[in-house]
Design a protein around this motif. Structure first.
Motif, PDB file in Angstrom:
ATOM      1  N   GLY A  88      12.016   5.912  34.456  1.00 39.50           N
ATOM      2  CA  GLY A  88      10.921   4.780  35.237  1.00 39.50           C
ATOM      3  C   GLY A  88      10.429   3.228  35.026  1.00 39.50           C
ATOM      4  O   GLY A  88      10.171   2.599  35.627  1.00 39.50           O
ATOM      5  N   GLY A  89      10.986   2.743  34.195  1.00 38.40           N
ATOM      6  CA  GLY A  89      10.810   1.127  33.811  1.00 38.40           C
ATOM      7  C   GLY A  89      11.722   0.205  34.351  1.00 38.40           C
ATOM      8  O   GLY A  89      12.474   0.771  34.727  1.00 38.40           O
ATOM      9  N   ALA A  90      12.059  -0.890  34.022  1.00 44.86           N
ATOM     10  CA  ALA A  90      11.821  -1.645  34.882  1.00 44.86           C
ATOM     11  C   ALA A  90      13.295  -2.459  33.744  1.00 44.86           C
ATOM     12  O   ALA A  90      13.420  -2.643  32.999  1.00 44.86           O
ATOM     13  N   ALA A  91      14.123  -2.262  34.583  1.00 41.99           N
ATOM     14  CA  ALA A  91      15.970  -2.510  33.842  1.00 41.99           C
ATOM     15  C   ALA A  91      16.804  -3.845  33.558  1.00 41.99           C
ATOM     16  O   ALA A  91      16.784  -4.445  35.061  1.00 41.99           O
ATOM     17  N   LEU A  92      16.682  -4.392  32.468  1.00 44.69           N
ATOM     18  CA  LEU A  92      17.739  -5.486  32.998  1.00 44.69           C
ATOM     19  C   LEU A  92      18.619  -5.998  32.218  1.00 44.69           C
ATOM     20  O   LEU A  92      18.453  -5.213  31.176  1.00 44.69           O
ATOM     21  N   LEU A  93      19.707  -6.725  32.659  1.00 45.21           N
ATOM     22  CA  LEU A  93      20.616  -7.150  31.726  1.00 45.21           C
ATOM     23  C   LEU A  93      20.338  -8.636  31.486  1.00 45.21           C
ATOM     24  O   LEU A  93      20.649  -9.771  32.149  1.00 45.21           O
ATOM     25  N   ALA A 221       0.217   0.620  29.302  1.00 46.51           N
ATOM     26  CA  ALA A 221      -0.191   1.866  29.228  1.00 46.51           C
ATOM     27  C   ALA A 221       0.883   3.035  30.097  1.00 46.51           C
ATOM     28  O   ALA A 221       0.183   4.745  30.112  1.00 46.51           O
ATOM     29  N   ASP A 222       1.626   2.659  30.587  1.00 49.94           N
ATOM     30  CA  ASP A 222       2.910   3.951  30.714  1.00 49.94           C
ATOM     31  C   ASP A 222       3.555   4.145  29.637  1.00 49.94           C
ATOM     32  O   ASP A 222       4.379   4.904  29.693  1.00 49.94           O
ATOM     33  N   MET A 223       4.534   3.323  28.342  1.00 43.59           N
ATOM     34  CA  MET A 223       4.583   3.436  27.598  1.00 43.59           C
ATOM     35  C   MET A 223       4.112   4.808  27.028  1.00 43.59           C
ATOM     36  O   MET A 223       2.795   5.244  26.763  1.00 43.59           O
ATOM     37  N   PRO A 224       5.066   5.769  26.233  1.00 44.21           N
ATOM     38  CA  PRO A 224       4.689   7.154  24.954  1.00 44.21           C
ATOM     39  C   PRO A 224       3.993   6.369  23.990  1.00 44.21           C
ATOM     40  O   PRO A 224       4.783   5.304  23.313  1.00 44.21           O
ATOM     41  N   LEU A 227       8.613   6.843  21.944  1.00 48.42           N
ATOM     42  CA  LEU A 227       9.720   6.462  22.433  1.00 48.42           C
ATOM     43  C   LEU A 227      10.987   6.233  22.070  1.00 48.42           C
ATOM     44  O   LEU A 227      12.105   5.746  22.387  1.00 48.42           O
ATOM     45  N   SER A 228      10.575   7.416  21.479  1.00 44.29           N
ATOM     46  CA  SER A 228      12.348   8.078  20.983  1.00 44.29           C
ATOM     47  C   SER A 228      13.373   7.966  21.908  1.00 44.29           C
ATOM     48  O   SER A 228      14.165   7.674  22.296  1.00 44.29           O
ATOM     49  N   LYS A 229      12.971   9.080  22.986  1.00 42.59           N
ATOM     50  CA  LYS A 229      13.981   9.403  24.583  1.00 42.59           C
ATOM     51  C   LYS A 229      13.627   7.489  24.794  1.00 42.59           C
ATOM     52  O   LYS A 229      15.033   7.069  25.454  1.00 42.59           O
ATOM     53  N   LEU A 230      13.165   6.807  24.983  1.00 39.15           N
ATOM     54  CA  LEU A 230      12.906   5.354  25.805  1.00 39.15           C
ATOM     55  C   LEU A 230      14.060   4.840  25.054  1.00 39.15           C
ATOM     56  O   LEU A 230      14.893   3.882  25.779  1.00 39.15           O
ATOM     57  N   ILE A 231      13.514   4.370  24.080  1.00 46.52           N
ATOM     58  CA  ILE A 231      15.303   3.881  22.776  1.00 46.52           C
ATOM     59  C   ILE A 231      16.616   4.397  23.096  1.00 46.52           C
ATOM     60  O   ILE A 231      17.808   3.675  23.288  1.00 46.52           O
TER      61      ILE A 231
END
Length: 252
Positions: A88-93, A221-224, A227-231
């Motif tokens: 659900g976040g912005a993904a950038l390269l 505010a949306d960061m859990p 962070l392990s799953k997002l990492i």
């Protein structure tokens, strides 16, 4: 010639003498001089002044051809979209560019239904600017995997004037952070580039050199708390891009 190219790399580029290159390769001075002279006409070698040489534009052209095909634009977009959909976040390269000084440039992104107008200040510094490798998770994961002489060039830079309060300003603290990044394989930034936004980044590698980085950014505010799953999602995307860079004919 291949031995000389490796010697230029070992000596960290720049202008080198015949003696320096002979010492690095173990070849006689006369042999080194003959090879260097043979490379002048085709542009593989530039002679800067009497007795000083550096790699020429033909070497750069070869590197550009290699980099342009790994990975493809369609593949990067698919993987970034997958990262966005999973988090659900912005993904950038970001890609590393040495022209005009070491910088990172955003070359692709995916943010789905997120409104770029609402992102506002987020989109401006992360997408439209060349950014110092000193700031942000996406810069530091690249910096952590560059040769020491290139890191020193970045350490010598001034921190960007518009860097957020969370940016790391002390070089000793920055060096310690780079060690942690190499050990963990990722970086986390808390409101370091843009106030109100946190980010996670992982390096896109070609061998032992970072060619760029994948960044996942979300409002703080949306960061859990965990962070392990997002990492893991971010690192997995970066690993897939790294695999394609090393073996562009594979299908991931």
């Amino acid at each position: 010639m291949f031995a000389l190219q490796e010697a230029f790399s070992m000596l960290h580029g720049g202008d080198q003498s015949v003696l320096d290159l002979a010492t690095a390769t173990g070849m006689p001075d006369s042999t080194v001089h003959r090879i260097l002279q043979s490379g002048l006409s085709g542009g593989a070698i530039d002679q800067i002044c009497r007795g000083k040489y550096r790699p020429g534009p033909t070497i750069i052209k070869i590197a550009m051809h290699a980099m342009a095909h790994v990975p493809s634009a369609a593949t990067t977009q698919r993987l970034l979209t997958g990262l966005h959909d999973a988090t659900g976040g912005a993904a950038l390269l970001f890609a590393l560019t040495p022209f005009g000084g070491l910088r990172r440039l955003c070359t692709d992104y995916a943010w789905g239904d997120l409104d770029p107008g609402e992102l506002g200040v987020f989109a401006h510094p992360l997408v439209t600017h060349s950014r110092s490798l000193r700031t942000g998770a996406s810069g530091r994961v690249i910096l952590a995997h560059l040769p020491a002489p290139l890191q020193e060039l970045v350490f010598a830079e001034e921190l960007p004037a518009d860097a957020a309060p969370g940016a790391i300003r002390d070089n000793d603290a920055l060096a310690a952070t780079l060690t942690q990044i190499r050990q963990s394989g990722y970086a986390v930034a808390q409101e370091e580039v843009v106030p109100g936004w946190d980010a996670i980044a992982a390096p896109v590698m070609w061998g032992d050199i970072a060619m760029g980085s994948v960044l996942l950014a979300k409002p703080k505010a949306d960061m859990p708390a965990d962070l392990s799953k997002l990492i893991e999602h971010t690192r997995d995307t970066a690993r897939k891009l790294s695999a394609l860079t090393a073996a562009p004919t594979s299908h991931i």
